[in-house]
Write an enzyme that holds these catalytic residues in place. Structure first.
Site, mmCIF file in Angstrom:
data_model
loop_
_atom_site.group_PDB
_atom_site.id
_atom_site.type_symbol
_atom_site.label_atom_id
_atom_site.label_comp_id
_atom_site.label_asym_id
_atom_site.label_seq_id
_atom_site.Cartn_x
_atom_site.Cartn_y
_atom_site.Cartn_z
ATOM 1 N N ARG A 36 -20.823 -5.505 19.168
ATOM 2 C CA ARG A 36 -19.964 -4.935 18.122
ATOM 3 C C ARG A 36 -20.541 -5.123 16.725
ATOM 4 O O ARG A 36 -20.218 -4.373 15.803
ATOM 5 C CB ARG A 36 -18.575 -5.562 18.192
ATOM 6 C CG ARG A 36 -17.719 -5.030 19.305
ATOM 7 C CD ARG A 36 -16.259 -5.274 19.029
ATOM 8 N NE ARG A 36 -15.928 -6.671 18.798
ATOM 9 C CZ ARG A 36 -15.619 -7.191 17.617
ATOM 10 N NH1 ARG A 36 -15.603 -6.443 16.533
ATOM 11 N NH2 ARG A 36 -15.317 -8.474 17.508
ATOM 12 N N ASP B 16 -0.175 4.895 1.222
ATOM 13 C CA ASP B 16 -0.421 5.798 2.346
ATOM 14 C C ASP B 16 -0.199 5.106 3.685
ATOM 15 O O ASP B 16 -0.788 4.064 3.961
ATOM 16 C CB ASP B 16 -1.849 6.342 2.269
ATOM 17 C CG ASP B 16 -2.060 7.194 1.030
ATOM 18 O OD1 ASP B 16 -1.269 8.120 0.821
ATOM 19 O OD2 ASP B 16 -2.999 6.913 0.265
ATOM 20 N N ASN C 175 -10.633 2.659 13.031
ATOM 21 C CA ASN C 175 -9.492 1.746 13.049
ATOM 22 C C ASN C 175 -8.241 2.249 12.354
ATOM 23 O O ASN C 175 -7.168 1.677 12.543
ATOM 24 C CB ASN C 175 -9.896 0.416 12.395
ATOM 25 C CG ASN C 175 -9.855 -0.735 13.376
ATOM 26 O OD1 ASN C 175 -9.415 -0.577 14.511
ATOM 27 N ND2 ASN C 175 -10.301 -1.898 12.950
ATOM 28 N N MET D 289 -3.912 9.601 26.821
ATOM 29 C CA MET D 289 -5.123 9.652 27.653
ATOM 30 C C MET D 289 -6.005 8.424 27.495
ATOM 31 O O MET D 289 -6.705 8.031 28.428
ATOM 32 C CB MET D 289 -5.929 10.905 27.317
ATOM 33 C CG MET D 289 -5.242 12.199 27.704
ATOM 34 S SD MET D 289 -6.350 13.597 27.468
ATOM 35 C CE MET D 289 -5.155 14.905 27.232
ATOM 36 N N ASP E 167 0.881 -1.161 0.000
ATOM 37 C CA ASP E 167 0.000 0.000 0.000
ATOM 38 C C ASP E 167 0.925 1.219 0.000
ATOM 39 O O ASP E 167 2.120 1.093 0.285
ATOM 40 C CB ASP E 167 -0.879 -0.033 1.250
ATOM 41 C CG ASP E 167 -1.837 1.139 1.318
ATOM 42 O OD1 ASP E 167 -2.214 1.656 0.253
ATOM 43 O OD2 ASP E 167 -2.194 1.540 2.436
#
Length: 561
Positions: A144, A54, A154, A436, A52
């Site tokens: 889910r 990117d 994701n 965080m 790939d």
């Protein structure tokens, strides 16, 4: 006279691991150069290397690139009617991580494990715990597979979007002009649901990527936004010496050409002193506008690109593979046909766990290499903050000591509250070392949904595919044993089981003494009529019959011979 490896293998005492119990660690590459293995893979069997572009060949700099995407998306939202105050927000890379789930009903960002159990819940910038969480998620669990409600963020491209969703929810929840509701917010008689807000953000992100100025601004300042690695030409040239190399990207040709030209823009070729080569020369096949994940299914029409104008030539391409030709569209089957390869011949390298890795694995059987740039930071915390991990182990020892002499007859109830509080504090400190939202791969002792997907679909993974440079192309990437708790916490020492104490000890499925077993079977069958089945009992295999994940298909080897 030196002893060959085959001779040494005959004597277990001569094995390196027995000469030094820490021997395996000596042979490992540096952590930042490592490729990690989920399923064994023999590199010498790979005939094609696919990439790939990117976030794989072209790694975008963080947080500069995410900040650009964030700013452009906010500007787009304001242009369609969102409040001007949103322009005051700036991207904060310490908040989001990949793999979070957005609940479009309640507007919450969720970190979950592989089964949908909640690990972290945030409403805007407010982290929700305890009773407040159970009001919306009674079992601290989500379905889910309810993809209408839950959206998994994701990809690395999702990071600005993840933070923007938190900004919007926090703004509309706390701004006095708006009335916060459970499933959205009101402005007078106008109601905006979190689902509608989410869809606006999705549409804005798509607009920025496909119609906006993100690519234009990236190309205007490639040095600011794209990582350039001098080892890239060297690795690809070595790959091309042992197999075929192809590029399959969703980007259009004009953008691909500018990015790839920059990545290979060195005064030399693969090695210092060698002549410069155009980027196209490093690939046997170049395919743009792939439209993954559709590419791994029915795909689209394969067309030829006019590299001078960037436009597509009329008609479907039906000819053989031609070097120097750039193709558009097509499918994974097209690649196999043009390169003369089958599924397991191909190692596909990408960053998108769904678009690149899952689909190429499930639909085509390609071997997979997942690029996880965040792994560098994860490894840094794992090694640099070892004192926190060691303290957790010490606390486990304290717990074990308190319960050491107690069994079901004991009325004593040790006070473990202080230890529990300390465990929570240390675990929190450890989580905050990552950001965080904590680690990409875990929350305390529990693995995240993202971690489970990596283990399930990626044969290999690393912070960068450049790490392949540190391994020979004959290398066997051998997967370590995945230990269950009864294996990881029990030492390899012989223990005599008292059959009187444990009736389960009689459930022995191994034939320790085959002669004794044969004798008992003979005694059992003496009185049986001569007319009987051909085989009354199975015989213990004397040769290897089980699949041990060594990537050594015997049938294939026999065919090659």
């Amino acid at each position: 006279m030196s002893t060959s490896w085959s001779d040494r293998l005959q004597n277990a005492a001569d094995m390196p691991a027995n000469m030094d119990k820490h021997a395996l660690k000596k042979y490992r590459r540096e952590a930042y150069h490592r490729v990690f293995v989920n399923r064994s893979l023999a590199m010498e069997k790979i005939k094609c290397f696919g990439f790939d572009m990117d976030y794989t060949l072209a790694v975008y700099k963080s947080p500069e690139y995410e900040s650009l995407g964030f700013e452009l998306t906010v500007e787009r939202l304001v242009s369609i009617g969102y409040p001007q105050e949103l322009l005051s927000f700036a991207y904060d890379s310490t908040f989001p991580t990949r793999g979070l789930v957005f609940d479009t009903l309640y507007g919450n960002l969720l970190k979950v494990d592989a089964y949908g159990n909640l690990l972290v819940c945030a409403h805007g910038f407010n982290f929700i715990r305890g009773p407040e969480t159970r009001e919306q998620y009674p079992n601290k669990f989500i379905q889910r597979d309810d993809t209408e409600r839950f959206y998994i963020l994701n990809t690395l491209f999702n990071l600005p979007e993840t933070y923007l969703l938190a900004c919007l929810v926090d703004f509309f929840t706390n701004c006095p002009r708006y009335t916060s509701c459970e499933t959205g917010f009101k402005d007078g008689d106008l109601f905006m649901s979190y689902r509608s807000m989410f869809q606006d953000v999705r549409d804005a992100v798509d607009w920025v990527h496909y119609k906006g100025s993100l690519k234009e601004k990236t190309v205007e300042n490639l040095e600011k936004y794209v990582v350039k690695d001098g080892k890239l030409p060297l690795l690809l040239s070595r790959m091309k010496e042992v197999g075929k190399v192809f590029l399959a990207t969703n980007s259009d040709y004009k953008y691909t050409d500018k990015i790839m030209t920059y990545l290979f823009d060195f005064p030399h070729g693969p090695k210092p002193g060698s002549s410069h080569r155009p980027w196209q020369s490093y690939f046997d096949l170049i395919l743009v506008d792939a439209r993954k994940p559709l590419f791994f299914g029915e795909g689209t029409v394969l067309r030829q690109v006019d590299t001078k104008t960037g436009k597509l030539k009329i008609g479907t391409y039906t000819g053989p593979l031609q070097h120097g030709i750039v193709y558009s569209g097509g499918s994974s089957d097209t690649i196999c046909d043009l390169l003369g390869a089958k599924g397991k011949d191909i190692l596909y390298i990408g960053d998108h766990i769904f678009g690149d890795i899952l689909k190429s694995k499930k639909r085509q059987g390609w071997r997979t290499f997942l690029v996880i740039p965040e792994l560098a930071q994860e490894l840094h915390v794992w090694t640099d903050k070892s004192s926190l991990f060691e303290e957790l182990q010490s606390l486990d020892i304290f717990l074990a000591e308190l319960y050491k002499h107690l069994d079901s007859s004991s009325n004593e109830r040790p006070d473990i509250s202080s230890i529990q509080r300390r465990i929570k504090k240390v675990t929190h400190d450890m989580d905050m070392c990552y950001g965080m939202m904590g680690s990409l791969f875990r929350s305390g002792s529990r693995q995240t949904l993202f971690a489970s997907q990596v283990m399930r679909y990626a044969d290999l993974y690393a912070a960068s595919f450049i790490n392949l440079l540190y391994y020979p192309f004959s290398y066997l990437f051998r997967a370590a044993h995945v230990l269950m708790p009864h294996e990881s916490t029990v030492e390899h020492t012989h223990v005599d089981i008292n059959e009187m104490e444990s009736p389960l000890a009689t459930r022995n499925r191994t034939s320790v003494d085959f002669k004794d077993t044969d004798y008992k079977r003979h005694q059992l069958t003496r009185s049986i009529s001569e007319i009987k089945p051909p085989n009354l009992f199975p015989l213990a295999p004397q040769e290897i019959t089980h699949c041990h994940d060594e990537d050594d298909d015997e049938e294939e080897e026999e065919e090659e011979e």
